[in-house]
Design a protein around this motif. Structure first.
Motif, PDB file in Angstrom:
ATOM      1  N   LYS A 121       0.821  -1.213   0.000  1.00 55.39           N
ATOM      2  CA  LYS A 121       0.000   0.000   0.000  1.00 55.39           C
ATOM      3  C   LYS A 121       0.856   1.264   0.000  1.00 55.39           C
ATOM      4  CE  LYS A 121      -3.811  -2.285   2.426  1.00 55.39           C
ATOM      5  NZ  LYS A 121      -4.662  -2.304   3.654  1.00 55.39           N
ATOM      6  N   GLY A 122       2.173   1.088   0.076  1.00 57.77           N
ATOM      7  CA  GLY A 122       3.088   2.230   0.040  1.00 57.77           C
ATOM      8  C   GLY A 122       3.809   2.436   1.359  1.00 57.77           C
ATOM      9  N   TRP A 123       5.023   3.002   1.272  1.00 57.15           N
ATOM     10  CA  TRP A 123       5.839   3.205   2.461  1.00 57.15           C
ATOM     11  C   TRP A 123       5.354   4.371   3.318  1.00 57.15           C
ATOM     12  CZ3 TRP A 123       8.327  -0.973   3.329  1.00 57.15           C
ATOM     13  CH2 TRP A 123       8.845  -1.746   2.275  1.00 57.15           C
ATOM     14  N   ASP A 124       4.432   5.144   2.782  1.00 57.06           N
ATOM     15  CA  ASP A 124       3.844   6.245   3.558  1.00 57.06           C
ATOM     16  C   ASP A 124       2.359   5.996   3.804  1.00 57.06           C
ATOM     17  OD1 ASP A 124       6.267   7.574   3.565  1.00 57.06           O
ATOM     18  OD2 ASP A 124       5.793   8.785   1.803  1.00 57.06           O
ATOM     19  N   ALA A 125       1.999   4.744   4.012  1.00 57.17           N
ATOM     20  CA  ALA A 125       0.573   4.390   4.059  1.00 57.17           C
ATOM     21  C   ALA A 125       0.084   3.946   5.431  1.00 57.17           C
ATOM     22  CB  ALA A 125       0.279   3.284   3.037  1.00 57.17           C
ATOM     23  N   ASN A 126       0.963   3.905   6.442  1.00 58.97           N
ATOM     24  CA  ASN A 126       0.496   3.370   7.733  1.00 58.97           C
ATOM     25  C   ASN A 126       0.579   4.419   8.835  1.00 58.97           C
ATOM     26  OD1 ASN A 126       3.449   3.091   8.122  1.00 58.97           O
ATOM     27  ND2 ASN A 126       2.846   1.991   9.963  1.00 58.97           N
ATOM     28  N   ARG A 127      -0.356   4.344   9.755  1.00 58.02           N
ATOM     29  CA  ARG A 127      -0.425   5.326  10.847  1.00 58.02           C
ATOM     30  C   ARG A 127      -0.502   4.647  12.219  1.00 58.02           C
ATOM     31  NH1 ARG A 127      -0.010   7.215   6.458  1.00 58.02           N
ATOM     32  NH2 ARG A 127      -1.155   8.939   5.486  1.00 58.02           N
ATOM     33  N   ALA A 128      -0.370   3.324  12.254  1.00 59.86           N
ATOM     34  CA  ALA A 128      -0.654   2.617  13.513  1.00 59.86           C
ATOM     35  C   ALA A 128       0.401   1.579  13.866  1.00 59.86           C
ATOM     36  CB  ALA A 128      -2.026   1.951  13.427  1.00 59.86           C
ATOM     37  N   MET A 129       0.344   1.163  15.119  1.00 58.77           N
ATOM     38  CA  MET A 129       1.135   0.049  15.641  1.00 58.77           C
ATOM     39  C   MET A 129       0.185  -0.872  16.402  1.00 58.77           C
ATOM     40  SD  MET A 129       3.041   1.711  18.990  1.00 58.77           S
ATOM     41  CE  MET A 129       3.614   3.204  18.174  1.00 58.77           C
ATOM     42  N   VAL A 130       0.650  -2.082  16.693  1.00 60.44           N
ATOM     43  CA  VAL A 130      -0.149  -3.042  17.461  1.00 60.44           C
ATOM     44  C   VAL A 130       0.610  -3.394  18.727  1.00 60.44           C
ATOM     45  CG1 VAL A 130      -1.330  -5.267  17.456  1.00 60.44           C
ATOM     46  CG2 VAL A 130      -1.110  -3.979  15.317  1.00 60.44           C
ATOM     47  N   LEU A 131      -0.097  -3.343  19.861  1.00 62.86           N
ATOM     48  CA  LEU A 131       0.458  -3.736  21.157  1.00 62.86           C
ATOM     49  C   LEU A 131      -0.113  -5.088  21.543  1.00 62.86           C
ATOM     50  CD1 LEU A 131       0.983  -0.653  21.058  1.00 62.86           C
ATOM     51  CD2 LEU A 131       0.405  -0.557  23.492  1.00 62.86           C
ATOM     52  N   LEU A 132       0.771  -6.043  21.906  1.00 62.99           N
ATOM     53  CA  LEU A 132       0.348  -7.385  22.282  1.00 62.99           C
ATOM     54  C   LEU A 132       0.900  -7.759  23.651  1.00 62.99           C
ATOM     55  CD1 LEU A 132       1.430  -7.601  18.964  1.00 62.99           C
ATOM     56  CD2 LEU A 132      -0.066  -9.571  19.196  1.00 62.99           C
ATOM     57  N   LYS A 133       0.168  -8.631  24.345  1.00 65.91           N
ATOM     58  CA  LYS A 133       0.562  -9.041  25.697  1.00 65.91           C
ATOM     59  C   LYS A 133       0.249 -10.519  25.888  1.00 65.91           C
ATOM     60  CE  LYS A 133      -0.242  -7.637  30.526  1.00 65.91           C
ATOM     61  NZ  LYS A 133      -1.018  -6.703  31.393  1.00 65.91           N
ATOM     62  N   SER A 134       1.136 -11.236  26.612  1.00 66.50           N
ATOM     63  CA  SER A 134       0.943 -12.671  26.807  1.00 66.50           C
ATOM     64  C   SER A 134       1.540 -13.112  28.136  1.00 66.50           C
ATOM     65  CB  SER A 134       1.607 -13.454  25.671  1.00 66.50           C
ATOM     66  OG  SER A 134       1.567 -14.847  25.898  1.00 66.50           O
ATOM     67  N   ALA A 135       0.994 -14.173  28.683  1.00 65.48           N
ATOM     68  CA  ALA A 135       1.525 -14.771  29.911  1.00 65.48           C
ATOM     69  C   ALA A 135       2.270 -16.062  29.621  1.00 65.48           C
ATOM     70  CB  ALA A 135       0.392 -15.037  30.896  1.00 65.48           C
TER      71      ALA A 135
END
Length: 333
Positions: A113-127
């Motif tokens: 989608k292009g190198w200037d196409a993202n605005r987000a990150m994902v946070l993940l958590k696990s035990a």
């Protein structure tokens, strides 16, 4: 009247019982310590720019040099289930300050989608390294004055002992400005960012800075990052404080003349120092180097074996029990 004088056998029995308790406590403690000692490594990475390649993959190692991909080198977490774009890149994994909770952050992005196409990150958590909860943080929607934000790249997490919080840091590009590295604290549940992004490192050259990786050693924070444009390569800035005061060291630390990105540093369980690895992306290979002082690096490619080709990722030291859990889940042969 002294009761113990009347019952000398009771005194001897009490001493024996006390010694037994002490021995049991010491041996049990040693067993627990041995069980919790890091003896293996988990490599988390993505593999390319197409389809399922932009996903979280796991590999495991006993010595930090020989790695075997889990799950036939297929994704261990569905990108479609956790991201807003359908793809994730640049996974970074961290063991929490409690020793038993794990935190992972990834770029929410599909490169097609292009190198200037993202605005987000994902946070993940696990035990347990197997079951993960996740949350999407769209920087442009979450915070004000982000109208000209073009991209959010390569988040990582470090625990701030003074604040008692997890600090997420990543690079962002706004308009015609170069990429800069920012930070923000994650909330208690690791589902959101608490404060507006603050710039972490101020480049004296005003050049683009991406792929930050902070290592705490000898009382100082070492920020490894990639410079873009003129002076392409991996550099290091050092500070006494986590969130400010980084001074750029002279020179570059990559041991190749080819372009590189995605620097990742991890400590060897043997106490022999650190390994710095990075993606030699124009050659389709990774390079591994070894260092004892985070200043001098020697190439150890001849010692490293992998049955997969990683892109930007990180390595986490883990215990034998944690390795067994991962193998039980994804060691499909």
């Amino acid at each position: 009247m002294n009761f113990l004088k009347l019952r000398p056998g009771l005194l001897i029995y009490g001493r024996v019982l006390l010694m037994s308790v002490i021995i049991f406590t010491l041996t049990s403690g040693a067993a627990v310590a041995q069980k919790s000692k890091n003896t293996a490594y988990l490599f988390t990475y993505f593999t390319g720019n197409k389809g399922l390649e932009e996903s979280i993959h796991f590999a495991i190692s006993d010595d930090g040099y020989t790695y075997r991909a889990l799950n036939h080198n297929q994704p261990v977490i569905s990108s479609a289930a956790i991201s807003s774009t359908g793809g994730v890149r640049d996974p970074h994994i961290l063991r929490g300050s409690d020793g038993k909770t794990f935190y992972m952050v990834v770029t929410d992005m599909v490169s097609a989608k292009g190198w200037d196409a993202n605005r987000a990150m994902v946070l993940l958590k696990s035990a347990d390294l197997v079951n993960w909860t996740s949350s999407i943080v769209n920087i442009q929607k979450r915070f004000p004055d982000q109208e000209n934000l073009l991209r959010v790249w390569a988040p990582q997490t470090i625990y701030d002992k003074k604040a008692g919080k997890y600090m997420v840091y990543w690079s962002m590009k706004h308009g015609a400005d170069p990429d800069k590295i920012y930070w923000a604290y994650a909330n208690k549940d690791f589902t959101d960012l608490e404060n507006e992004p603050q710039q972490l490192f101020f480049s004296p050259t005003n050049g683009a800075c991406i792929d930050g990786d902070i290592i705490y050693d000898q009382g100082k924070y070492h920020l490894f990052f990639k410079t873009e444009g003129e002076g392409l390569g991996i550099r290091v800035a050092v500070s006494d404080k986590l969130k400010e005061g980084y001074i750029l060291r002279d020179g570059y630390v990559q041991q190749t003349k080819d372009p590189v990105e995605g620097a990742g540093v991890f400590k060897l369980n043997t106490g022999e120092g650190y390994i710095l690895m990075y993606d030699v992306y124009t050659k389709g290979r990774y390079q591994f180097t070894k260092t004892k002082d985070l200043k001098h690096f020697s190439v150890i490619d001849h010692e490293v074996k992998m049955d997969f080709h990683p892109r930007h990722g990180t390595v986490l030291p883990i215990t034998a029990q944690e390795a067994k859990v991962l193998l039980r889940k994804w060691d499909i042969r």
